[in-house]
Design a protein around this motif. Sequence first.
Motif, PDB file in Angstrom:
ATOM      1  N   ASP A 189       7.433  -6.330   1.020  1.00  0.00           N
ATOM      2  CA  ASP A 189       7.754  -5.113   0.052  1.00  0.00           C
ATOM      3  C   ASP A 189       7.255  -5.277  -1.472  1.00  0.00           C
ATOM      4  OD1 ASP A 189       8.822  -4.257   2.212  1.00  0.00           O
ATOM      5  OD2 ASP A 189      10.865  -5.168   1.961  1.00  0.00           O
ATOM      6  N   ALA A 190       7.690  -6.678  -2.055  1.00  0.00           N
ATOM      7  CA  ALA A 190       7.189  -6.729  -3.394  1.00  0.00           C
ATOM      8  C   ALA A 190       5.778  -6.235  -3.621  1.00  0.00           C
ATOM      9  CB  ALA A 190       7.419  -8.087  -3.650  1.00  0.00           C
ATOM     10  N   GLU A 191       4.746  -6.871  -2.650  1.00  0.00           N
ATOM     11  CA  GLU A 191       3.677  -6.594  -2.924  1.00  0.00           C
ATOM     12  C   GLU A 191       3.139  -5.294  -2.699  1.00  0.00           C
ATOM     13  OE1 GLU A 191       1.568  -8.928   0.007  1.00  0.00           O
ATOM     14  OE2 GLU A 191       1.968 -10.961  -1.157  1.00  0.00           O
ATOM     15  N   ALA A 192       3.882  -4.541  -1.932  1.00  0.00           N
ATOM     16  CA  ALA A 192       3.642  -3.109  -1.625  1.00  0.00           C
ATOM     17  C   ALA A 192       4.007  -2.382  -2.683  1.00  0.00           C
ATOM     18  CB  ALA A 192       4.350  -2.674  -0.451  1.00  0.00           C
ATOM     19  N   ARG A 193       5.221  -2.604  -3.473  1.00  0.00           N
ATOM     20  CA  ARG A 193       5.634  -1.850  -4.579  1.00  0.00           C
ATOM     21  C   ARG A 193       4.698  -2.350  -5.771  1.00  0.00           C
ATOM     22  NH1 ARG A 193      10.789  -3.751  -2.715  1.00  0.00           N
ATOM     23  NH2 ARG A 193      10.587  -5.792  -4.041  1.00  0.00           N
ATOM     24  N   GLN A 194       4.141  -3.353  -5.830  1.00  0.00           N
ATOM     25  CA  GLN A 194       3.325  -4.011  -7.051  1.00  0.00           C
ATOM     26  C   GLN A 194       2.034  -3.106  -6.653  1.00  0.00           C
ATOM     27  OE1 GLN A 194       3.924  -5.542  -9.520  1.00  0.00           O
ATOM     28  NE2 GLN A 194       1.921  -5.729 -10.445  1.00  0.00           N
ATOM     29  N   GLY A 195       1.466  -2.958  -5.609  1.00  0.00           N
ATOM     30  CA  GLY A 195       0.368  -2.271  -5.168  1.00  0.00           C
ATOM     31  C   GLY A 195       0.416  -0.629  -5.460  1.00  0.00           C
ATOM     32  N   LEU A 196       1.489  -0.156  -5.096  1.00  0.00           N
ATOM     33  CA  LEU A 196       2.121   1.237  -5.685  1.00  0.00           C
ATOM     34  C   LEU A 196       1.898   1.480  -6.964  1.00  0.00           C
ATOM     35  CD1 LEU A 196       2.676   3.914  -4.257  1.00  0.00           C
ATOM     36  CD2 LEU A 196       5.124   3.342  -4.381  1.00  0.00           C
ATOM     37  N   LYS A 197       2.469   0.291  -7.940  1.00  0.00           N
ATOM     38  CA  LYS A 197       2.478   0.675  -9.106  1.00  0.00           C
ATOM     39  C   LYS A 197       0.900   0.715  -9.638  1.00  0.00           C
ATOM     40  CE  LYS A 197       6.878  -1.722  -9.990  1.00  0.00           C
ATOM     41  NZ  LYS A 197       7.657  -2.857 -10.684  1.00  0.00           N
ATOM     42  N   MET A 198       0.264   0.022  -9.374  1.00  0.00           N
ATOM     43  CA  MET A 198      -1.224  -0.074  -9.890  1.00  0.00           C
ATOM     44  C   MET A 198      -2.053   1.117  -9.129  1.00  0.00           C
ATOM     45  SD  MET A 198      -2.157  -3.993  -8.692  1.00  0.00           S
ATOM     46  CE  MET A 198      -3.895  -3.805  -9.205  1.00  0.00           C
TER      47      MET A 198
END
Length: 290
Positions: free
Chosen positions: A7-16
Amino acid sequence: MSVTRFDAEARQGLKMVSPPLIYAVLMLAAPLMTILAYSFFRDGYLEVVREFTLDNYRTVIADPVFHKIMLRSLLVAMLVTLATVVLAFPVAYFLSFMVRQERKSMWLFLITIPFWTSYLIRVFLWKAILAENGVVNSVLLQLHIISEPLSNLLFNVQAMVITLAHAYAPFAILPIYVALEKIDRSLLEAGRDLGESRLMTFWRVTLPLAMPGVVAATLIVFIPTIGDYVTPELIGGGKVPMVANMVQANMLPLDNKPMGSALAITAMLIVAAISLVFILLNRRFLKVRQ
């Protein structure tokens, strides 16, 4: 823990991804949706009547002037694409197979030099070259090949094809070059070891493997060429209007934005259909060759 990390990686990817995604939506999707919406409205006196109608599309489909200009636009775009790709392939082949590795970057740098100037400036330069008192006529007069300036170099389809082919040449060279660079040289050596001539090796190995680059170059040149406005206006002198000129005339001088929008959407659909058919035929061609 793994789910939390995911989930953290997904949120980070979404921010990028969010900034370029928002930019794309605002700069590309929003104007396109606006034009699509306008195409279903009616034109009133100096205003757009926001009432749903299909009359604009009925008028476009039945308009013989649109048929003529659309066919001319397709013809010009096809001629430009053919000329550009045919001339770009030898250049890309030379860069990939003939130029030494350490000098390829310099050649690619030279190919991108036209991008240093505005597209509009390049069109004006071709107008100066092909004008009655331009470079071509001046050289021919000095060499005594002609006795008076040629008046038919400008304001015709041939001049437009030359100008557009020059403008889009780098866009065709680069994707073909990339496709040629990906070809495994051992395949070419194997073909020659099996007794194939260089010509047959090119036809049976190099060309099919380079087709993705050729297809990319074809679409990159064909799609923007058919919607070009500047070159028909300046090099064609308004005597050889294309579909973009027809859209502009309805949008601004005639102030009929719904009709202009319907023309633009119809042209986009025609170009999209032709491009899709071309891609499908190319895939079938490659399967047959394999």
